[in-house]
Design an enzyme around this catalytic site. Sequence first.
Site: not given
Ligand SMILES: *Cc1c(COP(=O)(O)O)cnc(C)c1O
Length: 435
Positions: A107
């Site tokens: 993210k």
């Molecule tokens: C947010 C997150 C996900 C999921 O990603 P999406 O884009 O919401 O499908 C998977 N793994 C981790 C570690 C995350 O922080």
Amino acid sequence: MKYYSTNGSAPEATLEEAVRKGLAPDRGLYMPERIDRPSDEFFRNLGKMSFQEISTTVACSFFGDDIPADDLKKIVCDTLCFDTPLVKVEENIFSLELFHGPTLAFKDVGGRFMARMLSYFISKGRKNGNVTVLVATSGDTGSAVANGFLGVEGIDVIVLYPKGKVSEIQEKQFTTLGQNITALEIDGTFDDCQRLVKTAFLDKGLNAEFTLTSANSINVARFLPQAFYYFNAVAGLKRAGIDEAPVFCVPSGNFGNITAGLFAARAGLPVKRFIAANNRNDVFLEYLKTGTYTPRASVQTIANAMDVGDPSNFARILDLYGHSAEAIRKDISGCRYTDEAIRHTIADVYGRTGYILDPHGACGYQGLKDGLEKGECGIFLETAHPAKFKETVESVLGKEIGIPQRLRDFMTKEKQAISLGKDFSELKDYMMSRI
Ligand SMILES: *Cc1c(COP(=O)(O)O)cnc(C)c1O
């Protein structure tokens, strides 16, 4: 470039409007009206280009109508102060490591990019004062958004989090930053935090004093930049001497990450197909099987960032495929893993290869292992560093794992948070006191 809403009854928006608003007024998600393909030369040279060069070219294809190339290049290069290396785990299976950013999760890419794009628009059209980003978090989003916006000019960030309900590591990642970041420790649950944020957006008094914005994952400036690293992954394969198009397996919660991959594919990314890996929250897999989408309440798992019962970006996938389950099935398959299976995968892969997976990446790895056909080559997205899920991973491996220095740095800093109750009047009084 115009952006339309998946719900079809909001006016088209410019990129700037879509980024500032996040959600369209009809509560749909914004979609770019077309997806441009970079030049043939780009695809010929992919294996020779750096991550930043690749990303700048892709960014120009997506956002080049609205932001001049030099400004975009600056936004991209400031965002990508880290790499996303492709690491071979075993024959035909590669890990795309997305955890080398400031908060050790993928993210960071979207969070940092959105902060810089928003700052760019603010500096162009500066009217009066700063924009205030309000974000409620159950843990991981707060750290990526706060660190992404840290020190970015023209923006103040207020993170609301439920007291005693986030891990110590997570809390330190957004309460120790200072500068333009403020943490509010709410005596309530995550749902209380979310309600407070929603109420603030509707409050006349606050909106008269503040320009409020949200920074959640439905924002086009947060999910689209995630397409960059899919291209970097294919470039990594080329560097390793592999020219065939890979299968991508994406551990999925709100489905923003995999949707960015689908956009990359529309922009010409060589890819064979996608696999969406789920934990026990498997409404998407259920949809693939039955053709009917039935959201449900989420259940708690050890891959908790994927504990989503009604994935927000599902609307974008439906839109991309003209609401046809059959068309979706041609490009995307699904799989699901219980906590027990996730633990087994972490132990098995470590035992055979020495590679340490986090619980989310473990779903991605196993999705490939179970789904790859003979002669295919696959890449799974390793979405977080295993040290972010230290207790789980250590209990499986029966040994301590190293904590990267930048995570340890957070732990040594002093928590600074303002304690508030869960009544909206307390939040409002606090915000008014900032003027
Ligand atoms: C947010 C997150 C996900 C999921 O990603 P999406 O884009 O919401 O499908 C998977 N793994 C981790 C570690 C995350 O922080």
